[in-house]
Every structure is written in C-alpha cells, then in structure tokens.
Design a protein around this motif. Sequence first.
Motif, PDB file in Angstrom:
ATOM      1  N   GLU A   1       0.927  -1.367   0.111  1.00 59.76           N
ATOM      2  CA  GLU A   1       0.025  -0.143   0.104  1.00 59.76           C
ATOM      3  C   GLU A   1       1.002   1.291   0.123  1.00 59.76           C
ATOM      4  O   GLU A   1       2.030   1.249   0.327  1.00 59.76           O
ATOM      5  N   ARG A   2       0.332   2.267  -0.463  1.00 62.40           N
ATOM      6  CA  ARG A   2       1.224   3.632  -0.491  1.00 62.40           C
ATOM      7  C   ARG A   2       0.115   4.700  -0.350  1.00 62.40           C
ATOM      8  O   ARG A   2      -0.855   4.801  -0.681  1.00 62.40           O
ATOM      9  N   ARG A   3       0.960   5.850   0.144  1.00 62.84           N
ATOM     10  CA  ARG A   3       0.292   7.076   0.299  1.00 62.84           C
ATOM     11  C   ARG A   3       0.464   7.963  -1.117  1.00 62.84           C
ATOM     12  O   ARG A   3       1.408   7.419  -1.749  1.00 62.84           O
ATOM     13  N   THR A   4      -0.269   8.981  -1.226  1.00 60.65           N
ATOM     14  CA  THR A   4      -0.137   9.754  -2.449  1.00 60.65           C
ATOM     15  C   THR A   4       1.312  10.352  -2.531  1.00 60.65           C
ATOM     16  O   THR A   4       1.679  10.127  -3.564  1.00 60.65           O
ATOM     17  N   SER A   5       1.742  10.838  -1.533  1.00 55.24           N
ATOM     18  CA  SER A   5       3.158  11.379  -1.638  1.00 55.24           C
ATOM     19  C   SER A   5       4.007  10.284  -2.185  1.00 55.24           C
ATOM     20  O   SER A   5       5.070  10.683  -2.786  1.00 55.24           O
ATOM     21  N   GLU A   6       4.166   9.058  -1.686  1.00 55.45           N
ATOM     22  CA  GLU A   6       4.869   7.975  -2.218  1.00 55.45           C
ATOM     23  C   GLU A   6       4.754   7.779  -3.862  1.00 55.45           C
ATOM     24  O   GLU A   6       5.781   7.627  -4.260  1.00 55.45           O
ATOM     25  N   LEU A   7       3.360   7.756  -4.035  1.00 54.39           N
ATOM     26  CA  LEU A   7       3.393   7.558  -5.505  1.00 54.39           C
ATOM     27  C   LEU A   7       3.833   8.478  -6.443  1.00 54.39           C
ATOM     28  O   LEU A   7       4.311   8.387  -7.529  1.00 54.39           O
ATOM     29  N   LYS A   8       3.673   9.762  -5.872  1.00 53.08           N
ATOM     30  CA  LYS A   8       4.328  10.960  -6.521  1.00 53.08           C
ATOM     31  C   LYS A   8       5.822  10.794  -6.734  1.00 53.08           C
ATOM     32  O   LYS A   8       6.338  11.282  -7.732  1.00 53.08           O
ATOM     33  N   LYS A   9       6.472  10.505  -5.734  1.00 50.83           N
ATOM     34  CA  LYS A   9       7.875  10.386  -5.625  1.00 50.83           C
ATOM     35  C   LYS A   9       8.170   9.233  -6.715  1.00 50.83           C
ATOM     36  O   LYS A   9       9.321   9.435  -7.411  1.00 50.83           O
ATOM     37  N   LEU A  10       7.312   8.154  -6.661  1.00 48.25           N
ATOM     38  CA  LEU A  10       7.890   6.994  -7.752  1.00 48.25           C
ATOM     39  C   LEU A  10       7.298   7.493  -9.035  1.00 48.25           C
ATOM     40  O   LEU A  10       8.035   6.950  -9.996  1.00 48.25           O
TER      41      LEU A  10
ATOM     42  N   ILE B   1       4.432  12.812 -13.436  1.00 54.76           N
ATOM     43  CA  ILE B   1       3.188  12.802 -13.504  1.00 54.76           C
ATOM     44  C   ILE B   1       2.678  14.220 -12.555  1.00 54.76           C
ATOM     45  O   ILE B   1       3.534  14.428 -11.446  1.00 54.76           O
ATOM     46  N   THR B   2       1.912  14.927 -12.849  1.00 52.94           N
ATOM     47  CA  THR B   2       1.407  16.255 -11.977  1.00 52.94           C
ATOM     48  C   THR B   2       0.557  15.634 -10.960  1.00 52.94           C
ATOM     49  O   THR B   2      -0.238  14.515 -11.123  1.00 52.94           O
ATOM     50  N   GLN B   3       0.401  16.469  -9.991  1.00 58.80           N
ATOM     51  CA  GLN B   3      -0.395  16.110  -8.683  1.00 58.80           C
ATOM     52  C   GLN B   3      -1.715  16.067  -9.175  1.00 58.80           C
ATOM     53  O   GLN B   3      -2.789  14.970  -8.776  1.00 58.80           O
ATOM     54  N   LYS B   4      -2.185  16.786 -10.041  1.00 57.56           N
ATOM     55  CA  LYS B   4      -3.796  16.633 -10.331  1.00 57.56           C
ATOM     56  C   LYS B   4      -4.018  15.550 -11.210  1.00 57.56           C
ATOM     57  O   LYS B   4      -4.869  14.840 -11.195  1.00 57.56           O
ATOM     58  N   MET B   5      -3.241  14.859 -12.322  1.00 52.35           N
ATOM     59  CA  MET B   5      -3.028  13.844 -12.932  1.00 52.35           C
ATOM     60  C   MET B   5      -3.220  12.706 -12.069  1.00 52.35           C
ATOM     61  O   MET B   5      -4.023  11.789 -12.238  1.00 52.35           O
ATOM     62  N   LEU B   6      -2.277  12.634 -11.214  1.00 50.12           N
ATOM     63  CA  LEU B   6      -2.128  11.643 -10.270  1.00 50.12           C
ATOM     64  C   LEU B   6      -3.800  11.331  -9.300  1.00 50.12           C
ATOM     65  O   LEU B   6      -3.856  10.241  -9.323  1.00 50.12           O
ATOM     66  N   THR B   7      -3.831  12.484  -8.669  1.00 46.98           N
ATOM     67  CA  THR B   7      -5.235  12.476  -8.161  1.00 46.98           C
ATOM     68  C   THR B   7      -6.371  11.900  -9.000  1.00 46.98           C
ATOM     69  O   THR B   7      -7.118  11.260  -8.522  1.00 46.98           O
ATOM     70  N   GLN B   8      -6.475  12.463 -10.243  1.00 44.83           N
ATOM     71  CA  GLN B   8      -7.414  11.886 -11.209  1.00 44.83           C
ATOM     72  C   GLN B   8      -7.406  10.270 -11.486  1.00 44.83           C
ATOM     73  O   GLN B   8      -8.491   9.709 -11.471  1.00 44.83           O
ATOM     74  N   GLN B   9      -6.388  10.014 -11.823  1.00 36.78           N
ATOM     75  CA  GLN B   9      -6.022   8.727 -11.943  1.00 36.78           C
ATOM     76  C   GLN B   9      -6.569   7.688 -10.742  1.00 36.78           C
ATOM     77  O   GLN B   9      -7.193   6.660 -10.923  1.00 36.78           O
ATOM     78  N   LEU B  10      -6.074   8.365  -9.396  1.00 36.84           N
ATOM     79  CA  LEU B  10      -6.643   7.523  -8.417  1.00 36.84           C
ATOM     80  C   LEU B  10      -7.869   7.293  -8.372  1.00 36.84           C
ATOM     81  O   LEU B  10      -8.565   6.552  -7.870  1.00 36.84           O
ATOM     82  N   ARG B  11      -8.721   8.739  -8.438  1.00 37.69           N
ATOM     83  CA  ARG B  11      -9.995   8.739  -8.185  1.00 37.69           C
ATOM     84  C   ARG B  11     -10.831   7.721  -9.185  1.00 37.69           C
ATOM     85  O   ARG B  11     -11.805   7.060  -8.857  1.00 37.69           O
ATOM     86  N   GLU B  12     -10.222   7.678 -10.255  1.00 41.14           N
ATOM     87  CA  GLU B  12     -11.003   6.762 -11.250  1.00 41.14           C
ATOM     88  C   GLU B  12     -10.775   5.512 -11.076  1.00 41.14           C
ATOM     89  O   GLU B  12     -11.637   4.527 -11.188  1.00 41.14           O
ATOM     90  N   LEU B  13      -9.433   4.943 -10.482  1.00 41.34           N
ATOM     91  CA  LEU B  13      -9.315   3.622 -10.032  1.00 41.34           C
ATOM     92  C   LEU B  13     -10.079   3.232  -8.727  1.00 41.34           C
ATOM     93  O   LEU B  13     -10.570   2.104  -8.964  1.00 41.34           O
TER      94      LEU B  13
END
Length: 113
Positions: free
Chosen positions: A25-34, A38-50
């Motif tokens: 499992e990962r926090r948002t900040s961990e995914l962003k570092k990995l 990807i922009t924060q906005k795009m990451l948030t959008q992708q996470l919401r869709e998933l």
Amino acid sequence: MKRAVTQRTTSTRKVVIMCHLIKRERRTSELKKLMPNITQKMLTQQLRELEADGVIIRTVYEQVPPKVVYSLSDYGWSLKPILDAMCAWGEGHIEQTGEEVLSFSLLRGGYVF
C-alpha cells in the motif's frame, strides 16, 4: 471481456499505479515520488478513477495530520497476472533494445524487476 479490462486500464499511468500498489500500500506522496513525470492533478484524477472502478481502495486514517493510503482491492488483485506479464515484457524490451518504454521506465522506482 477484453473491452472491459481495456476500458479500466487504458491509461499507462493507471497501470504504473497498480504495479506500485502490488508491492505494498502507498500514500499519495509516495506514488508521486515514484512517478516524477506525473502532475499532482493527474495522479489524483487517476487514483479517483481507479477507486471509482473498484480497482483500488482509499483508506483514510483519522489522525493529525490526516493519513490517506491506497491499496489494491480484491478486484484489483485479480489483474496481477496481467500486470506481471506487462512488466516482464517491459523488462525484456529494455534488455533487448536498450529503450525504455515510458510506462516501464516509471516502474523501475517501485516495482521489482
């Protein structure tokens, strides 16, 4: 069936997110570092869709500061064989050609090759 899987995972970034979540499992900040490209906005959008598709679970811990963790749902875990095959292909492609495909170069930070 093929169409259903394709519609759920059409984004390369979604595949990368799911591969990172296979490991743990990962926090948002961990995914962003990995995924630095990807922009924060795009990451948030992708996470919401998933999450809306039932592929990942968003867990919010009531603490200060708030903690949000993402993990694969049972439905998401059912994609593991497909994700493993895609990652194996990416590794072979890199070894054979020396070229990194975008999605697989992003995976190197968090998915075991």
